[in-house]
Design a protein around this motif. Sequence first.
Motif, PDB file in Angstrom:
ATOM      1  N   LYS A   1      -5.949   3.977 -22.580  1.00 51.03           N
ATOM      2  CA  LYS A   1      -5.611   2.566 -22.986  1.00 51.03           C
ATOM      3  C   LYS A   1      -7.313   2.221 -22.226  1.00 51.03           C
ATOM      4  CE  LYS A   1      -2.659  -1.138 -21.838  1.00 51.03           C
ATOM      5  NZ  LYS A   1      -1.380  -1.706 -21.377  1.00 51.03           N
ATOM      6  N   GLN A   2      -6.948   2.803 -21.315  1.00 49.69           N
ATOM      7  CA  GLN A   2      -8.235   2.164 -19.793  1.00 49.69           C
ATOM      8  C   GLN A   2      -9.676   2.306 -21.066  1.00 49.69           C
ATOM      9  OE1 GLN A   2      -8.915   3.657 -16.067  1.00 49.69           O
ATOM     10  NE2 GLN A   2      -6.964   2.580 -15.510  1.00 49.69           N
ATOM     11  N   GLU A   3     -10.060   3.274 -21.303  1.00 54.00           N
ATOM     12  CA  GLU A   3     -11.021   3.372 -22.606  1.00 54.00           C
ATOM     13  C   GLU A   3     -10.940   2.055 -23.203  1.00 54.00           C
ATOM     14  OE1 GLU A   3     -13.124   6.871 -24.548  1.00 54.00           O
ATOM     15  OE2 GLU A   3     -11.467   7.436 -23.807  1.00 54.00           O
ATOM     16  N   TYR A   4      -9.704   2.656 -24.169  1.00 53.73           N
ATOM     17  CA  TYR A   4      -9.601   1.129 -25.093  1.00 53.73           C
ATOM     18  C   TYR A   4     -10.489  -0.494 -24.543  1.00 53.73           C
ATOM     19  CZ  TYR A   4      -8.255  -1.280 -29.025  1.00 53.73           C
ATOM     20  OH  TYR A   4      -8.268  -1.520 -30.440  1.00 53.73           O
ATOM     21  N   ASP A   5     -10.275  -0.888 -23.733  1.00 53.36           N
ATOM     22  CA  ASP A   5     -10.296  -1.554 -23.195  1.00 53.36           C
ATOM     23  C   ASP A   5     -11.334  -1.581 -23.304  1.00 53.36           C
ATOM     24  OD1 ASP A   5      -7.431  -2.346 -23.921  1.00 53.36           O
ATOM     25  OD2 ASP A   5      -7.154  -1.958 -21.570  1.00 53.36           O
ATOM     26  N   ALA A   6     -12.380  -0.187 -22.678  1.00 52.42           N
ATOM     27  CA  ALA A   6     -13.283  -1.182 -22.086  1.00 52.42           C
ATOM     28  C   ALA A   6     -14.550  -0.819 -23.215  1.00 52.42           C
ATOM     29  CB  ALA A   6     -14.091  -0.222 -21.404  1.00 52.42           C
ATOM     30  N   ASN A   7     -14.347  -0.161 -23.801  1.00 53.97           N
ATOM     31  CA  ASN A   7     -14.344  -0.503 -25.601  1.00 53.97           C
ATOM     32  C   ASN A   7     -14.061  -2.106 -26.808  1.00 53.97           C
ATOM     33  OD1 ASN A   7     -15.727   1.805 -24.793  1.00 53.97           O
ATOM     34  ND2 ASN A   7     -13.922   3.340 -26.526  1.00 53.97           N
ATOM     35  N   GLU A   8     -13.388  -2.074 -26.064  1.00 50.81           N
ATOM     36  CA  GLU A   8     -12.459  -3.224 -26.460  1.00 50.81           C
ATOM     37  C   GLU A   8     -13.813  -4.829 -26.089  1.00 50.81           C
ATOM     38  OE1 GLU A   8      -9.313  -6.714 -27.540  1.00 50.81           O
ATOM     39  OE2 GLU A   8      -9.353  -4.457 -26.503  1.00 50.81           O
ATOM     40  N   LYS A   9     -14.224  -4.569 -24.734  1.00 48.94           N
ATOM     41  CA  LYS A   9     -14.955  -5.640 -24.166  1.00 48.94           C
ATOM     42  C   LYS A   9     -16.806  -5.532 -24.636  1.00 48.94           C
ATOM     43  CE  LYS A   9     -11.529  -5.621 -20.039  1.00 48.94           C
ATOM     44  NZ  LYS A   9     -11.685  -6.104 -18.613  1.00 48.94           N
ATOM     45  N   GLU A  10     -16.626  -4.203 -24.236  1.00 45.52           N
ATOM     46  CA  GLU A  10     -18.427  -3.714 -24.966  1.00 45.52           C
ATOM     47  C   GLU A  10     -18.929  -4.162 -26.041  1.00 45.52           C
ATOM     48  OE1 GLU A  10     -21.379  -0.069 -25.328  1.00 45.52           O
ATOM     49  OE2 GLU A  10     -19.440  -0.010 -24.588  1.00 45.52           O
ATOM     50  N   LEU A  11     -17.817  -3.856 -27.580  1.00 45.25           N
ATOM     51  CA  LEU A  11     -17.271  -4.246 -28.239  1.00 45.25           C
ATOM     52  C   LEU A  11     -17.291  -6.171 -28.801  1.00 45.25           C
ATOM     53  CD1 LEU A  11     -18.286  -3.587 -30.966  1.00 45.25           C
ATOM     54  CD2 LEU A  11     -16.006  -3.854 -31.390  1.00 45.25           C
ATOM     55  N   GLN A  12     -16.816  -6.869 -28.120  1.00 38.65           N
ATOM     56  CA  GLN A  12     -16.184  -8.268 -28.216  1.00 38.65           C
ATOM     57  C   GLN A  12     -18.185  -8.351 -27.338  1.00 38.65           C
ATOM     58  OE1 GLN A  12     -12.817  -9.414 -25.657  1.00 38.65           O
ATOM     59  NE2 GLN A  12     -13.086 -11.718 -26.518  1.00 38.65           N
ATOM     60  N   SER A  13     -18.161  -8.148 -26.443  1.00 38.77           N
ATOM     61  CA  SER A  13     -19.785  -8.799 -25.517  1.00 38.77           C
ATOM     62  C   SER A  13     -20.637  -8.566 -26.490  1.00 38.77           C
ATOM     63  CB  SER A  13     -19.998  -7.594 -24.049  1.00 38.77           C
ATOM     64  OG  SER A  13     -20.417  -8.250 -23.730  1.00 38.77           O
ATOM     65  N   LYS A  14     -21.157  -7.630 -27.790  1.00 35.55           N
ATOM     66  CA  LYS A  14     -22.211  -7.078 -28.560  1.00 35.55           C
ATOM     67  C   LYS A  14     -21.185  -7.767 -29.092  1.00 35.55           C
ATOM     68  CE  LYS A  14     -22.884  -2.432 -27.524  1.00 35.55           C
ATOM     69  NZ  LYS A  14     -22.554  -1.044 -27.941  1.00 35.55           N
ATOM     70  N   THR A  15     -20.632  -8.416 -30.008  1.00 36.04           N
ATOM     71  CA  THR A  15     -20.508  -9.199 -30.769  1.00 36.04           C
ATOM     72  C   THR A  15     -20.721 -10.780 -30.302  1.00 36.04           C
ATOM     73  OG1 THR A  15     -18.655  -8.135 -32.021  1.00 36.04           O
ATOM     74  CG2 THR A  15     -18.420  -9.914 -32.175  1.00 36.04           C
ATOM     75  N   GLU A  16     -20.065 -10.648 -29.452  1.00 33.87           N
ATOM     76  CA  GLU A  16     -19.964 -12.440 -28.831  1.00 33.87           C
ATOM     77  C   GLU A  16     -22.134 -12.870 -28.468  1.00 33.87           C
ATOM     78  OE1 GLU A  16     -18.432 -12.901 -25.240  1.00 33.87           O
ATOM     79  OE2 GLU A  16     -16.974 -13.992 -25.866  1.00 33.87           O
ATOM     80  N   LYS A  17     -22.915 -11.974 -28.249  1.00 33.70           N
ATOM     81  CA  LYS A  17     -24.357 -11.729 -27.821  1.00 33.70           C
ATOM     82  C   LYS A  17     -24.745 -11.433 -29.854  1.00 33.70           C
ATOM     83  CE  LYS A  17     -24.992  -9.224 -23.623  1.00 33.70           C
ATOM     84  NZ  LYS A  17     -25.458  -7.770 -22.865  1.00 33.70           N
TER      85      LYS A  17
END
Length: 286
Positions: free
Chosen positions: A2-18
């Motif tokens: 779950k932590q890995e999934y949340d980390a990936n999600e945050k990273e993906l969200q950060s990339k998407t926002e950028k």
Amino acid sequence: MKQEYDANEKELQSKTEKKIKSIREDCELRRKQEVHEVEERKNTHINELMKKHEKAFTEIKCYYNDITQNNLDLIKTLKEDVTDMKKKEAANEKLMYDIAQENKRLTEPLTKALKEVEVLKKQLANYEKDKLSLQQARASLAEHSKLVKNLEFENGALQQRFDELKNERDDLHKQFEMGVFELQQKSNLKNLLIQRKVQVLEETLEKKDAQLGEVAALGNRDPNTVQIVKDNINHTIDSKNKEIRQLRYELGKMTKAYKDLSNAFKTKLVQYGVPLEEMGLPYYMS
């Protein structure tokens, strides 16, 4: 996990926002650039329109200045024309007055001339009628002249035929007179001969009757002699009766020949239209 999934999600969200931010910045920059280009084109178009409008205004101004000048010249010309027309109107009024006076002076001759024209028109109509009648009369005269020539020719032919028929009639008349005269002579001669023969026969018969009386008176004589005398007398009577019948037959033939000749001559006269009284021999026809 779950932590890995949340980390990936945050990273993906950060990339998407950028990435979205980068895209927004690019779009904003492109929008500003396009707006700038549009404003430049608009300003350029406005400047061109202003130049065109200024040029058109100048042309219109010159055009209307020319029209105004032309109208002023036209007004000036029209004023001059009005002045001339007033002068002409005055001259025309004077001329009309003179013409009216002249018309009054010429009214009586004109009326007289019109009456003469009416008379001449009637005369012309009568002339046309007379001309047509003359043409018809000439045509009729030519036709009648031709008819007269034909009738003259026919009359000449008929006159010649009449002369021939007259000569033929005269010849027939002479022949008839000669024939009738000859027939009358022969008939009279034969009638005299027949009458003479009849008279002789009657005398002979009287003699025979006397002889017969004598024979009857001698009845007491020889019967043979009486019979011979009777036979001779009967023979003589028969012979004379036969001769009388023959003479009567010849008299009938001559009478018939005379009547046939008279009827033939009468038929010829009727055929040629000659009255019997003109022949001078009416007793021949009885």
